[in-house]
Design an enzyme around this catalytic site. Structure first.
Site, short mmCIF file in Angstrom:
data_model
loop_
_atom_site.label_atom_id
_atom_site.label_comp_id
_atom_site.label_asym_id
_atom_site.label_seq_id
_atom_site.Cartn_x
_atom_site.Cartn_y
_atom_site.Cartn_z
N TRP A 136 0.81 -1.22 0.00
CA TRP A 136 0.00 0.00 0.00
C TRP A 136 0.84 1.26 0.00
CZ3 TRP A 136 -4.34 -0.72 -2.06
CH2 TRP A 136 -5.11 -1.85 -1.80
N LYS A 150 -11.62 -1.89 6.97
CA LYS A 150 -10.77 -2.89 7.58
C LYS A 150 -11.16 -3.10 9.04
CE LYS A 150 -8.76 -3.01 3.65
NZ LYS A 150 -7.73 -2.15 3.18
N ASP A 184 -1.01 6.28 6.81
CA ASP A 184 -2.15 5.47 6.39
C ASP A 184 -2.38 4.44 7.49
OD1 ASP A 184 -3.91 3.64 5.31
OD2 ASP A 184 -2.71 3.20 3.51
C1 LIG Z 1 -7.17 -1.59 1.88
C2 LIG Z 1 -6.11 -0.58 2.08
C3 LIG Z 1 -5.98 0.53 1.22
C4 LIG Z 1 -6.84 0.72 0.00
O1 LIG Z 1 -8.14 0.98 0.35
P1 LIG Z 1 -9.28 1.14 -0.77
O2 LIG Z 1 -10.42 1.65 0.06
O3 LIG Z 1 -9.53 -0.21 -1.36
O4 LIG Z 1 -8.83 2.12 -1.77
C5 LIG Z 1 -5.00 1.44 1.51
N1 LIG Z 1 -4.18 1.29 2.56
C6 LIG Z 1 -4.27 0.23 3.39
C7 LIG Z 1 -3.33 0.11 4.54
C8 LIG Z 1 -5.24 -0.74 3.18
O5 LIG Z 1 -5.33 -1.78 4.01
#
Ligand SMILES: *Cc1c(COP(=O)(O)O)cnc(C)c1O
Length: 367
Positions: free
Chosen positions: A105, A198, A174
């Protein structure tokens, strides 16, 4: 008729949510608080949604003890949308940004940011995936507008056990797959963002926490829907938000509060992941985790079976499915098995997984 009994869901995202929350949503789905309408049929400017919008922000603020000089935004576009939004809102100051790439990511985030400015990778792409180079070796650009890292790499199973020091450069993180799983000192960050699907809700909403002094400098090309300054000014109802997702997220946050808050979530994620990593050690190598011990994720635990025997791993997944243990397949880019242990996954769920792993080993390990 499908079974109403819940499965053991170890999915990485969208992922398991507390049963209690789903039941609550079901109960009021047709008539939200005796209005005779579903929440998803109501205006985002209704007094009902206005309250949800305020309550979700209050809950984020309380749980993470967000200081007063930070705004909390509810946005769309997913985590990937936030990759672009972060760059478009922050990179303008100097035109450059530092990225720590520790997995899938953060690599995507760096690539996205490179569309908008100069991206410096603070260490070369990890020659050994599954490790985080020591902070003292990072080559930082003192002119960077911000330093970016991913707190927990959902695909790879790599999690920071510390907050990187940046010598005053705003820090962006993030936290899509680790938010609300532990206490964090928000005052150390410029921006924190997290896609809800998540650990805290359904897909469709991204929570952004931003220090106020970082607002006000978006690139000209930044669309209004991604403009943090504009969204802050409009209190996250610039246009129609993902009202249903925000509503469910609010309920999940209340569930966290009722269940001991972040201290308890942190304690449980230590226990759950400790149990699983411990089981791997006890397996004498039959189950193995490719990640360095000092950065093993508490949230997403990737492992191999029989030293990466793909046939055996396929069988492992099939047998797990029969026991109603679902979504254990590793991400397509890395293979193997991955068990995600978000807040809604219980210690009892993990015990059942470990028990299955022990039995599977007895039946299939080569003597
Ligand atoms: C799933 C995830 C993303 C991407 O998220 P989307 O909503 O599918 O764009 C980005 N960063 C992390 C750490 C993730 O687990």
């Amino acid at each position: 008729m499908g079974s109403t009994q819940s499965a053991l869901n170890f999915g990485a995202g969208p992922a398991k949510l507390p049963r209690e929350v789903l039941e609550d949503v079901q109960k009021e789905f047709l008539s939200y608080q005796d209005t005779g309408m579903s929440l998803i049929e109501m205006s985002h400017r209704s007094k009902e949604y206005t309250k949800i919008n305020a309550d979700v922000q209050t809950a984020v603020r309380e749980l993470l003890q967000v200081p007063d000089n930070y705004k909390i935004l509810l946005m769309q576009g997913g985590g990937c949308g936030a990759f672009a939004a972060v760059a478009m809102n922050l990179i303008n100051r100097t035109g450059a940004a530092d990225y720590a790439v520790t997995g899938t990511w953060s690599a995507k985030a760096a690539k996205e940011a490179a569309k908008y400015g100069e991206v410096n990778l603070v260490f070369p792409k990890a020659d050994k995936p599954g490790s985080i180079p020591d902070r003292s070796t990072w080559k930082m650009n003192p002119q960077a507008s911000y330093v970016y890292y991913c707190d927990n790499e959902t695909v790879d199973g790599v999690e920071f056990s510390y907050i990187p020091e940046t010598n005053g450069v705003p820090l962006v993180s993030d936290m899509s797959s680790s938010i609300m799983s532990k206490k964090i000192d928000v005052s150390k960050f410029g921006v924190i963002f997290a896609g809800a699907q998540k650990n805290i809700g359904p897909s469709g909403v991204v929570v952004v926490i931003i220090r106020e002094d970082l607002l006000g400098n978006p690139m000209k090309c930044c669309p209004s829907v991604f403009d943090f300054t504009h969204i802050a000014k409009e209190n996250s109802v610039h246009n129609t938000p993902a009202t249903f997702s925000v509503y469910v997220t609010e309920k999940v946050l209340q569930w966290i509060k009722r269940n001991g808050g972040l201290d308890e979530m942190a304690k449980q994620s230590q226990e759950k992941s400790g149990l699983l990593y411990g089981a791997m050690v006890a397996s004498g190598g039959f189950y193995s985790c490719p990640i360095d011990e000092d950065c093993r994720s508490r949230m997403n635990v990737p492992f191999r079976v029989g030293g990466g025997d793909e046939k055996l791993e396929e069988l492992f997944l099939q047998e797990a499915e029969k026991l109603r243990m679902h979504q254990l397949k590793g991400h397509r880019s890395v293979g193997g098995i991955r068990a995600s242990l978000y807040n809604a996954v219980t210690l009892a769920d993990v015990r059942l997984l470990v028990q299955f792993m022990e039995e599977f080993q007895k039946r299939h390990a080569k003597q």
